[in-house]
Design an enzyme around this catalytic site. Structure first.
Site, PDB file in Angstrom:
ATOM      1  N   SER A  48       0.853  -1.193   0.000  1.00 19.14           N
ATOM      2  CA  SER A  48       0.000   0.000   0.000  1.00 19.14           C
ATOM      3  C   SER A  48       0.885   1.239   0.000  1.00 19.14           C
ATOM      4  O   SER A  48       2.095   1.151   0.216  1.00 19.14           O
ATOM      5  CB  SER A  48      -0.869   0.020   1.261  1.00 19.14           C
ATOM      6  OG  SER A  48      -0.091   0.409   2.383  1.00 19.14           O
ATOM      7  N   ASP A  49       0.302   2.396  -0.221  1.00 14.29           N
ATOM      8  CA  ASP A  49       1.039   3.634   0.040  1.00 14.29           C
ATOM      9  C   ASP A  49       0.923   3.935   1.544  1.00 14.29           C
ATOM     10  O   ASP A  49       0.226   3.232   2.284  1.00 14.29           O
ATOM     11  CB  ASP A  49       0.519   4.787  -0.828  1.00 14.29           C
ATOM     12  CG  ASP A  49       1.573   5.895  -0.969  1.00 14.29           C
ATOM     13  OD1 ASP A  49       2.540   5.905  -0.177  1.00 14.29           O
ATOM     14  OD2 ASP A  49       1.435   6.748  -1.865  1.00 14.29           O
ATOM     15  N   TYR A  50       1.601   4.974   1.956  1.00 13.66           N
ATOM     16  CA  TYR A  50       1.713   5.336   3.370  1.00 13.66           C
ATOM     17  C   TYR A  50       0.322   5.533   4.005  1.00 13.66           C
ATOM     18  O   TYR A  50      -0.382   6.485   3.676  1.00 13.66           O
ATOM     19  CB  TYR A  50       2.502   6.646   3.441  1.00 13.66           C
ATOM     20  CG  TYR A  50       3.166   6.961   4.746  1.00 13.66           C
ATOM     21  CD1 TYR A  50       4.552   6.857   4.873  1.00 13.66           C
ATOM     22  CD2 TYR A  50       2.448   7.403   5.843  1.00 13.66           C
ATOM     23  CE1 TYR A  50       5.181   7.172   6.064  1.00 13.66           C
ATOM     24  CE2 TYR A  50       3.073   7.716   7.029  1.00 13.66           C
ATOM     25  CZ  TYR A  50       4.439   7.592   7.133  1.00 13.66           C
ATOM     26  OH  TYR A  50       5.067   7.913   8.311  1.00 13.66           O
ATOM     27  N   THR A  51      -0.064   4.618   4.864  1.00 15.96           N
ATOM     28  CA  THR A  51      -1.372   4.619   5.551  1.00 15.96           C
ATOM     29  C   THR A  51      -2.580   4.637   4.591  1.00 15.96           C
ATOM     30  O   THR A  51      -3.674   5.040   4.985  1.00 15.96           O
ATOM     31  CB  THR A  51      -1.529   5.774   6.581  1.00 15.96           C
ATOM     32  OG1 THR A  51      -1.410   7.035   5.911  1.00 15.96           O
ATOM     33  CG2 THR A  51      -0.518   5.700   7.704  1.00 15.96           C
TER      34      THR A  51
END
Ligand code: NOJ
Length: 763
Positions: free
Chosen positions: A286-289
């Protein structure tokens, strides 16, 4: 009893890892190794592998990882990013390998976006070289340096097509075109990963941001995306697919939604398209959060969105720990299955296996390499050459450029003596304690005692002190001068009065582009516009050296400046490279990969637009035609545009045949002649128009390019082979095929100035 048992377990594990992992490239061996390892793992340990934590300073969201060490020891961390240097990486890896039950090594990642210690031009600049060898080499050097400093994974290449320069992240991509973007994606993956992921000087690439992140509405970062599937497949997907075809090891999902479902939980996107249609066999992160953020998107609480993400096909959760904290419960409730968790865990373990981490978890922890392979003279030399090839000469009246090393040169502008800004956005590993030399220093060094160099700042970056503070981050200062604007301009005019030529270093600060740096007004700030006008009013030639991370709106500047050299953010040796070009040691050859609009109102603007049912035929306004009352349709500088110190003449386009059938190939050629005084490089571009189709087709699509070098007076024939593969497109049923009929083949120096010939191609 306890001690010998532990000893035995350790020995068995070492043997197990080294025997089973002896050949990192054998899929059958990898499978049996991972089967055996997973058979020993608890569900909690499997979920632990899916957790990617941030360990350093480089956070790009409001959440940071907590209790990292204790989580590593508990087997709750699969990878860590922003921890660098062999010493620190070794310490963290030791925790995993010596203190967690199964001793599984961790991945170490970082945003190595355009170089590691040796910073190369920002990706948008790099793309303007149209030079796949230089681009691949920049990624190769980045991988060499990053792996020497403990890393085995980069979150690059970023291949998001964007046609909206308000979006700050255009700086990180390769512009507006899927064909060129695909070639660059491939070159970058090859550069990072080489031919062997288990080699000590290669690292895993991560193509991002899958998908369509560059089409955020209004150019506002993280915003909604909505587009037709025909457009996705034809115009936005190709570079991601090219990276997959090139063997990219990992894929990062994007923050935006697609068809109403955020990419991170979009099963169609991750499982149907990426894995099934394109055959991707690696790990999806995933991307950051971006897992957690699906709660704000409106998809439910953390447990719900985490379950949606893993079911959609996501393997690793960056920073937010939704997987770590909720998957067990979702498993109990039957919302996710053991098969989902096993699949994700296998993907993470396979990445580690392919890197050779089970064989030697410390393979990237060689202090000697860190001492000898970072920021070397050879790497900096290569960066200087690469940077000079990324510059785009937008105007050269007179011609005033190249400058001679004589008389007096006035250097003014807020970026003339700036150092940290030269490396551009996303240069987290740059050595900010020893920033690159400024343009002022480089020009002084370049002219030595043969010319006199005078300097004044002339203006602050912007009148808006708040904006200046906002972009003076990540180690990049602008050193605001608080004297009134007219005092600064007067000082510059005094300096200019004694000069033969004025060089004005204007534009954006590095952090005016990049993540979360969208702008609604992409013209030059008024403080700099006023300075430029005052300088032009002296009647002396004014050469603008333009620093920017995006296409800017520059109609006035284009009118009044004598020359404009666009240098983007050129990297560690950027100032020397600018001097090389200003004084003619290198002839500029860069070509734009994103259109420069005349006005923000024209956005989105790109060369491969459709004709519409009411196309504008002439150049002036026409009622009931597709145009604007207040601005022409065309951009200020089109895709593919860029001047040279020499000039090139193009012959008519010659085709091997005007009638083709089936899988025959077409040879298209032109003769290009260097009609000027300097040796130079030219990017010869081939575009195709499919004149009649079952779907409407773009007016032109790039389908080939060659970069050639010509001595003054020299002529070369440039040949392109066109096959029916170049004619294929996704139709309304998403069928990828070509349709017989008439095609126009254009060849030229940019997307606007071309010559053409027609063919008829039957099935
Ligand atoms: C968020 C960015 O969107 C992505 O490009 C980057 O790789 C991650 N943060 C990690 O820093």
């Amino acid at each position: 009893m306890k001690f010998p048992f532990r000893c035995f377990t350790l020995l068995a594990l070492v043997l197990f890892y080294s025997i089973a992992n002896a050949q990192t490239s054998d899929p059958a061996k990898m499978k049996s190794f991972i089967d055996a390892l997973m058979a020993r793992m608890t569900t909690e340990e499997k979920i632990g592998q899916l957790n990617l934590v941030v360990g350093g300073e480089a956070t790009t969201g409001s959440v940071v990882s907590m209790d990292v060490s204790s989580k590593i020891r508990k087997g709750q961390v699969g990878g860590i990013f922003s921890v660098t240097t062999p010493n620190r990486v070794r310490k963290a890896q030791e925790m995993a390998v010596n203190e967690s039950r199964l001793k599984i090594p961790m991945l170490f990642g970082l945003d190595v976006i355009h170089g590691y210690k040796t910073i190369f031009p920002i990706p948008l600049g790099l793309s303007c070289s149209w030079d796949m060898q230089l681009i691949e080499q920049s990624a190769r050097i980045a991988a060499q340096e990053a792996s020497a400093d403990g890393l085995n994974w980069t979150f690059s290449p970023m291949v998001d097509i964007s046609r909206d320069p308000r979006w700050g992240r255009v700086a990180e991509g390769s512009g507006e075109d899927p064909y060129l973007g695909s070639a660059i994606a491939k070159a970058m993956v090859k550069g990072y990963q080489g031919d062997d992921l288990s080699a000590k000087n290669t690292i895993m690439a991560c193509v991002k941001h899958y998908a369509l992140y560059g089409a955020a509405e209004g150019g506002r970062d993280y915003n909604t995306v909505d587009m037709s599937r025909v457009r996705m497949y034809n115009e936005y997907f190709p570079p991601y697919k090219a990276a997959v075809d090139a063997g990219v090891a990992t894929v990062m999902t994007s923050f935006n939604e697609i068809d109403g479902i955020p990419a991170t939980a979009n099963k169609w996107l991750i499982t149907d398209v990426l894995r099934k249609q394109w055959g991707f066999r690696g790990m999806v992160v995933s991307d950051y959060t971006s897992v957690n953020e699906m709660t704000s998107h409106g998809l439910g609480d953390l447990k719900t969105v985490s379950a949606l993400a893993i079911k959609a096909g996501l393997d690793m959760d960056m920073v937010g720990e939704g997987f770590l904290t909720t998957l067990q419960q979702s498993l109990k409730e039957g919302k996710v299955t053991m098969a989902d968790i096993n699949r994700a865990c296998r993907m993470v373990l396979e990445s580690k296996y392919k890197l050779g981490l089970f064989e030697d978890p410390y393979r990237y922890c060689d202090e000697n390499r860190a001492k000898n392979e970072l920021f070397t003279e050879a790497n900096r030399k290569q960066e200087r050459i690469t940077a000079a090839h990324s510059f785009v000469l937008l105007k050269n009246q007179g011609p005033v450029l190249p400058l001679s090393r004589k008389g007096s040169i006035a250097l003014v502008g807020p970026l003339a003596d700036s150092r940290e800004n030269l490396v551009g956005t996303w240069s987290v590993a740059a050595d900010y304690a020893n920033p690159p030399i400024s343009l002022l220093t480089a020009i002084k060094q370049a002219v030595g005692s043969s010319a006199n160099v005078l300097y004044a700042k002339g203006a602050n970056l912007t009148r808006d002190a708040d904006m200046e503070a906002r972009v003076s981050i990540f180690g990049k200062k602008m050193e605001r001068d608080n004297r009134p604007a007219d005092v600064l301009i007067d000082e510059a005019l005094k300096v200019a009065a004694g000069a033969d030529v004025i060089v004005a270093a204007l534009g954006e600060a590095a952090e005016m582009t990049g993540e979360s740096s969208s702008r609604s007004d992409i013209s030059l700030p008024s403080s700099q516009k006023d300075l430029l006008k005052a300088l032009v009013n002296t009647g002396k030639p004014v050469v603008v050296v333009l620093f920017t991370g995006r296409p800017l709106v520059l109609p006035e500047e284009e009118k009044i400046a004598t020359a404009i050299l666009n240098v983007w953010f050129p990297g560690s040796e950027g100032a020397n490279a600018i001097a090389d070009v200003l004084f003619g040691d290198v002839n500029p050859s860069g070509k734009l990969t994103a259109s420069f609009p005349r006005s923000v109102g024209q956005i989105p603007i790109y060369y491969s637009s459709k004709n519409t049912g009411r196309p504008l035929v002439g150049t002036g306004f026409e009622k009931f035609r597709s145009n604007y009352l207040d601005v022409p349709n065309d951009p200020l500088f089109p895709f593919g545009y860029g001047l040279s110190y020499t000039s090139f003449g193009y012959s008519e386009v010659k085709l091997s045949s005007a009638n083709l059938k089936g899988n025959q190939k077409l040879e298209a050629s032109v003769t290009v002649t260097n009609t000027g005084k300097y040796a130079g490089e030219e990017v010869v571009q081939l575009y195709i128009r499919d004149i009649v189709g079952t779907n409407t087709r773009p007016l032109k699509e790039l389908k080939g390019f060659r970069k050639i070098s010509l001595q003054p007076g020299e002529a070369k024939q440039v040949n392109f082979t066109v096959s029916t593969d170049d004619l294929r497109f996704y139709n309304n049923d998403l069928k990828y095929d070509w349709e017989p009929g008439a095609f126009r083949i254009f060849i030229g120096t940019n997307s606007r100035d071309t010559k053409s010939a027609d063919v008829n191609w039957t099935k």
